[in-house]
Design an enzyme around this catalytic site. Structure first.
Site, PDB file in Angstrom:
ATOM      1  N   TYR A   1      -8.209  15.256  -9.814  1.00  0.00           N
ATOM      2  CA  TYR A   1      -7.170  14.318 -10.277  1.00  0.00           C
ATOM      3  C   TYR A   1      -5.921  15.097 -10.704  1.00  0.00           C
ATOM      4  O   TYR A   1      -4.804  14.797 -10.255  1.00  0.00           O
ATOM      5  CB  TYR A   1      -7.719  13.481 -11.436  1.00  0.00           C
ATOM      6  CG  TYR A   1      -6.690  12.651 -12.157  1.00  0.00           C
ATOM      7  CD1 TYR A   1      -6.152  11.509 -11.564  1.00  0.00           C
ATOM      8  CD2 TYR A   1      -6.260  12.999 -13.439  1.00  0.00           C
ATOM      9  CE1 TYR A   1      -5.202  10.744 -12.238  1.00  0.00           C
ATOM     10  CE2 TYR A   1      -5.322  12.235 -14.113  1.00  0.00           C
ATOM     11  CZ  TYR A   1      -4.791  11.108 -13.511  1.00  0.00           C
ATOM     12  OH  TYR A   1      -3.849  10.357 -14.184  1.00  0.00           O
TER      13      TYR A   1
ATOM     14  N   THR B   1      -6.766   6.824 -10.519  1.00  0.00           N
ATOM     15  CA  THR B   1      -6.939   7.287 -11.901  1.00  0.00           C
ATOM     16  C   THR B   1      -8.397   7.480 -12.319  1.00  0.00           C
ATOM     17  O   THR B   1      -8.657   7.765 -13.485  1.00  0.00           O
ATOM     18  CB  THR B   1      -6.258   6.295 -12.875  1.00  0.00           C
ATOM     19  OG1 THR B   1      -6.812   4.997 -12.672  1.00  0.00           O
ATOM     20  CG2 THR B   1      -4.759   6.230 -12.652  1.00  0.00           C
TER      21      THR B   1
ATOM     22  N   ASP C   1       0.863  -1.189   0.000  1.00  0.00           N
ATOM     23  CA  ASP C   1       0.000   0.000   0.000  1.00  0.00           C
ATOM     24  C   ASP C   1       0.901   1.242   0.000  1.00  0.00           C
ATOM     25  O   ASP C   1       1.538   1.554   1.009  1.00  0.00           O
ATOM     26  CB  ASP C   1      -0.899  -0.021   1.247  1.00  0.00           C
ATOM     27  CG  ASP C   1      -1.769   1.223   1.336  1.00  0.00           C
ATOM     28  OD1 ASP C   1      -1.701   2.082   0.419  1.00  0.00           O
ATOM     29  OD2 ASP C   1      -2.507   1.350   2.326  1.00  0.00           O
TER      30      ASP C   1
HETATM   31  N1  LIG Z   1      -4.665   6.018 -17.934  1.00  0.00           N
HETATM   32  C1  LIG Z   1      -4.328   7.174 -18.496  1.00  0.00           C
HETATM   33  O1  LIG Z   1      -4.893   7.586 -19.520  1.00  0.00           O
HETATM   34  C2  LIG Z   1      -3.235   8.013 -17.875  1.00  0.00           C
HETATM   35  C3  LIG Z   1      -2.955   9.263 -18.457  1.00  0.00           C
HETATM   36  C4  LIG Z   1      -1.962  10.042 -17.904  1.00  0.00           C
HETATM   37  C5  LIG Z   1      -1.238   9.595 -16.800  1.00  0.00           C
HETATM   38  N2  LIG Z   1      -1.532   8.390 -16.248  1.00  0.00           N
HETATM   39  C6  LIG Z   1      -0.780   7.971 -15.057  1.00  0.00           C
HETATM   40  O2  LIG Z   1      -0.070   6.774 -15.367  1.00  0.00           O
HETATM   41  C7  LIG Z   1       0.008   5.945 -14.204  1.00  0.00           C
HETATM   42  C8  LIG Z   1      -0.523   4.561 -14.528  1.00  0.00           C
HETATM   43  O3  LIG Z   1      -1.874   4.701 -14.971  1.00  0.00           O
HETATM   44  P1  LIG Z   1      -2.778   3.434 -15.298  1.00  0.00           P
HETATM   45  O4  LIG Z   1      -3.759   3.893 -16.305  1.00  0.00           O
HETATM   46  O5  LIG Z   1      -1.933   2.248 -15.550  1.00  0.00           O
HETATM   47  O6  LIG Z   1      -3.555   3.284 -13.916  1.00  0.00           O
HETATM   48  P2  LIG Z   1      -4.456   2.083 -13.398  1.00  0.00           P
HETATM   49  O7  LIG Z   1      -4.717   1.094 -14.467  1.00  0.00           O
HETATM   50  O8  LIG Z   1      -5.609   2.694 -12.672  1.00  0.00           O
HETATM   51  O9  LIG Z   1      -3.489   1.380 -12.356  1.00  0.00           O
HETATM   52  C9  LIG Z   1      -3.164   1.983 -11.137  1.00  0.00           C
HETATM   53  C10 LIG Z   1      -2.730   0.893 -10.194  1.00  0.00           C
HETATM   54  O10 LIG Z   1      -2.469   1.506  -8.907  1.00  0.00           O
HETATM   55  C11 LIG Z   1      -2.953   0.616  -7.928  1.00  0.00           C
HETATM   56  N3  LIG Z   1      -3.182   1.315  -6.672  1.00  0.00           N
HETATM   57  C12 LIG Z   1      -4.123   2.239  -6.394  1.00  0.00           C
HETATM   58  N4  LIG Z   1      -4.012   2.628  -5.111  1.00  0.00           N
HETATM   59  C13 LIG Z   1      -2.984   1.913  -4.569  1.00  0.00           C
HETATM   60  C14 LIG Z   1      -2.389   1.856  -3.289  1.00  0.00           C
HETATM   61  N5  LIG Z   1      -2.830   2.613  -2.274  1.00  0.00           N
HETATM   62  N6  LIG Z   1      -1.346   1.030  -3.091  1.00  0.00           N
HETATM   63  C15 LIG Z   1      -0.892   0.238  -4.093  1.00  0.00           C
HETATM   64  N7  LIG Z   1      -1.407   0.251  -5.346  1.00  0.00           N
HETATM   65  C16 LIG Z   1      -2.445   1.079  -5.570  1.00  0.00           C
HETATM   66  C17 LIG Z   1      -4.251   0.069  -8.512  1.00  0.00           C
HETATM   67  O11 LIG Z   1      -4.603  -1.103  -7.845  1.00  0.00           O
HETATM   68  P3  LIG Z   1      -6.025  -1.814  -8.120  1.00  0.00           P
HETATM   69  O12 LIG Z   1      -5.876  -2.428  -9.464  1.00  0.00           O
HETATM   70  O13 LIG Z   1      -6.147  -2.793  -7.032  1.00  0.00           O
HETATM   71  O14 LIG Z   1      -7.042  -0.706  -8.076  1.00  0.00           O
HETATM   72  C18 LIG Z   1      -3.838  -0.161  -9.961  1.00  0.00           C
HETATM   73  O15 LIG Z   1      -3.294  -1.462 -10.135  1.00  0.00           O
HETATM   74  C19 LIG Z   1      -0.760   6.689 -13.102  1.00  0.00           C
HETATM   75  O16 LIG Z   1       0.153   7.421 -12.340  1.00  0.00           O
HETATM   76  C20 LIG Z   1      -1.656   7.639 -13.871  1.00  0.00           C
HETATM   77  O17 LIG Z   1      -1.976   8.786 -13.123  1.00  0.00           O
HETATM   78  C21 LIG Z   1      -2.515   7.579 -16.764  1.00  0.00           C
END
Ligand SMILES: NC(=O)c1ccc[n+]([C@@H]2O[C@H](COP(=O)([O-])OP(=O)(O)OC[C@H]3O[C@@H](n4cnc5c(N)ncnc54)[C@H](OP(=O)(O)O)[C@@H]3O)[C@@H](O)[C@H]2O)c1
Length: 291
Positions: free
Chosen positions: A123, A60, A34
């Protein structure tokens, strides 16, 4: 050794595959670590301490963040601060992900890394604060701002459109928000290049696939590839609507193009056109469907 956090997220999953393909030694953690808890970070950290910590965790859910402000800040700001402090204490480097939503979208020529930030939603504000927490605690950091991520798994626009093409006779998609769709695997490959660099350059970098489009035109390209690859059997009408016709809890920037020359020049990473990344993503979806 690399420590990958957030291994079950959209980016984390493809990054784990790319680290493995590049035969780079890594340790990965999911929810069992966590990141909002300093104790959990210490208890789950690999021993010896990693050379790089790569933080793919994040809160996210952009719209839900408007009502779950504390939860969003805990993961996007507090956890970033904890991880930067962990890295500072263990002489590790931190690669941290951020977003185009730190900008307000009013800049018609796109954003360089030096452009002033002005987040328009919870966000974006929490991610901007996370960036700042990293910068102030740790010199050896790489912050990558990216945008419009998609992959063959996880919650993302490509898989949502594919589902809607199956379920609905007609789709309505906003056409007044512009950005650069980015295949998460392309970003993962860029991260592997950075983590493998003998003398990494630190600081903030933008990374997206090249080119720009609207959500509406992105959906039309998804439909074209879906028909070609057998992921959809009937041509659906995709109607363009304005953001005003599709109100959401969070305000989104209308033109959040990230200018990415800095990362291309510094690390020599490829910025391939967004439709090529989309094509590879959808070929992988098609391969999975026919397995
Ligand atoms: N998706 C986009 O379009 C986008 C765009 C710009 C930037 N980003 C950034 O890129 C990064 C990756 O994005 P993504 O789309 O791959 O996000 P994602 O699919 O939502 O994955 C985020 C991961 O973080 C985990 N998580 C959340 N809270 C946590 C905690 N307290 N401790 C440990 N793990 C935790 C989630 O676990 P669970 O699976 O259990 O919920 C999930 O596996 C993020 O920093 C996001 O802000 C994303």
């Amino acid at each position: 050794m690399i420590w990958l956090l957030g291994r079950r997220g959209m980016l984390g999953r493809v990054l784990e595959q790319e680290l493995s393909a590049a035969q780079m030694p890594y340790h990965s953690s999911g929810r069992e670590c966590d990141v909002t808890s300093e104790e959990s970070i210490s208890a789950n950290a690999p021993n010896p301490a990693p050379r790089w910590v790569i933080n793919c965790t994040g809160y996210t859910a952009v719209d839900t963040a408007e009502s779950e402000v504390n939860a969003a800040w805990a993961v996007n700001q507090r956890a970033a601060a904890h991880l930067a402090q962990y890295c500072a204490a263990h002489s590790s480097r931190l690669l941290h992900l951020s977003t185009d939503y730190v900008f307000d979208g009013s800049e018609s020529k796109g954003y360089t890394e030096a452009a002033p930030i002005a987040p328009q939603n919870v966000y974006g504000a929490s991610k901007a604060a996370g960036e700042q927490a990293v910068r102030s605690a740790l010199a050896q950091h790489v912050i990558i701002r990216t945008a419009w991520l998609h992959a063959e798994h996880g919650r993302n626009f490509v898989l949502t459109v594919l589902r809607l093409l199956r379920e609905r006779g007609e789709l309505t998609i906003v056409d007044d928000q512009h950005g650069s769709p980015t295949y998460a695997r392309d970003l993962a490959r860029a991260i592997v290049a950075i983590a493998g660099s003998a003398q990494p350059a630190y600081g903030t970098f933008h990374y997206t696939n090249s080119g720009e489009t609207s959500w509406h035109d992105f959906a039309c390209q998804i439909q074209d590839y879906a028909l070609e690859l057998g992921l959809s059997s009937r041509l659906r009408t995709i109607r363009a609507i304005s953001s005003a016709q599709f109100p959401t809890a969070a305000v989104r920037p209308t033109y959040s193009l990230l200018l990415c020359e800095h990362i291309a020049q510094t690390y020599g990473v490829e910025l391939r056109p967004w439709h090529q990344g989309l094509r590879e993503c959808m070929e992988r979806v098609a391969a999975r469907v026919t397995e």
